[in-house]
Motif scaffolding. Structure first.
Motif, PDB file in Angstrom:
ATOM      1  N   GLU A 173      -6.123  -1.591   1.327  1.00  0.00           N
ATOM      2  CA  GLU A 173      -6.600  -2.209   2.565  1.00  0.00           C
ATOM      3  C   GLU A 173      -7.950  -2.883   2.365  1.00  0.00           C
ATOM      4  O   GLU A 173      -8.895  -2.282   1.864  1.00  0.00           O
TER       5      GLU A 173
ATOM      6  N   CYS B 237      -4.256  -3.295  -6.496  1.00  0.00           N
ATOM      7  CA  CYS B 237      -5.455  -3.605  -5.703  1.00  0.00           C
ATOM      8  C   CYS B 237      -5.392  -5.021  -5.172  1.00  0.00           C
ATOM      9  O   CYS B 237      -5.045  -5.922  -5.840  1.00  0.00           O
TER      10      CYS B 237
ATOM     11  N   SER C 242      -3.928   7.807  -2.750  1.00  0.00           N
ATOM     12  CA  SER C 242      -5.094   6.990  -3.042  1.00  0.00           C
ATOM     13  C   SER C 242      -4.812   5.504  -2.861  1.00  0.00           C
ATOM     14  O   SER C 242      -5.698   4.693  -2.989  1.00  0.00           O
ATOM     15  N   GLY C 243      -3.556   5.149  -2.594  1.00  0.00           N
ATOM     16  CA  GLY C 243      -3.213   3.743  -2.451  1.00  0.00           C
ATOM     17  C   GLY C 243      -2.803   3.140  -3.771  1.00  0.00           C
ATOM     18  O   GLY C 243      -2.570   1.954  -3.861  1.00  0.00           O
TER      19      GLY C 243
ATOM     20  N   GLN D 274      -7.998   2.170  -1.860  1.00  0.00           N
ATOM     21  CA  GLN D 274      -6.772   1.828  -1.150  1.00  0.00           C
ATOM     22  C   GLN D 274      -6.596   0.318  -1.170  1.00  0.00           C
ATOM     23  O   GLN D 274      -7.536  -0.427  -1.435  1.00  0.00           O
TER      24      GLN D 274
ATOM     25  N   ALA E  97       0.849  -1.190   0.000  1.00  0.00           N
ATOM     26  CA  ALA E  97       0.000   0.000   0.000  1.00  0.00           C
ATOM     27  C   ALA E  97       0.881   1.236   0.000  1.00  0.00           C
ATOM     28  O   ALA E  97       1.863   1.317   0.706  1.00  0.00           O
TER      29      ALA E  97
END
Length: 104
Positions: A78, A104, A39-40, A76, A35
């Motif tokens: 996560e 992603c 915005s990730g 993100q 990450a």
């Protein structure tokens, strides 16, 4: 024998149930590696007709927004409980998000 079931069959069923439980528990909460800030580094497209955005990674959390089908948004890396973090206090169900680019 226990209730007419051979001991070997009971052991096999118990092991399979244990492995399945570990798999389910492990997939409920995972954070993807790599990450990045901002915005990730991830962009997703919505595949559901209408996708609810929730305040927390929980199906019972308050709805704080909605996306229509084919909408694109930054996300993100996560993931928790089957929800991907879109932004602070904004989560969407991963099964309705298709990665477009990024990690992603």
């Amino acid at each position: 024998m226990f209730l007419g079931i051979p001991k070997r069959a009971l052991i096999i069923v118990a092991i399979l149930a244990g492995v399945g439980l570990i798999y389910v528990m492990g997939s409920d909460k995972q954070v993807s590696e790599g990450a990045t800030g901002g915005s990730g580094g991830c962009r997703v497209t919505v595949t559901a007709d209408v996708l609810n955005v929730r305040a927390a990674p929980d199906a019972g959390a308050d709805i704080v927004g909605k996306f229509n089908q084919n909408a694109e948004t930054d996300a993100q890396a996560e993931v928790q409980n089957g929800f991907r973090k879109i932004a602070e206090n904004k989560w969407a169900k991963t099964e309705y998000l298709q990665p477009v680019s990024g990690n992603c």
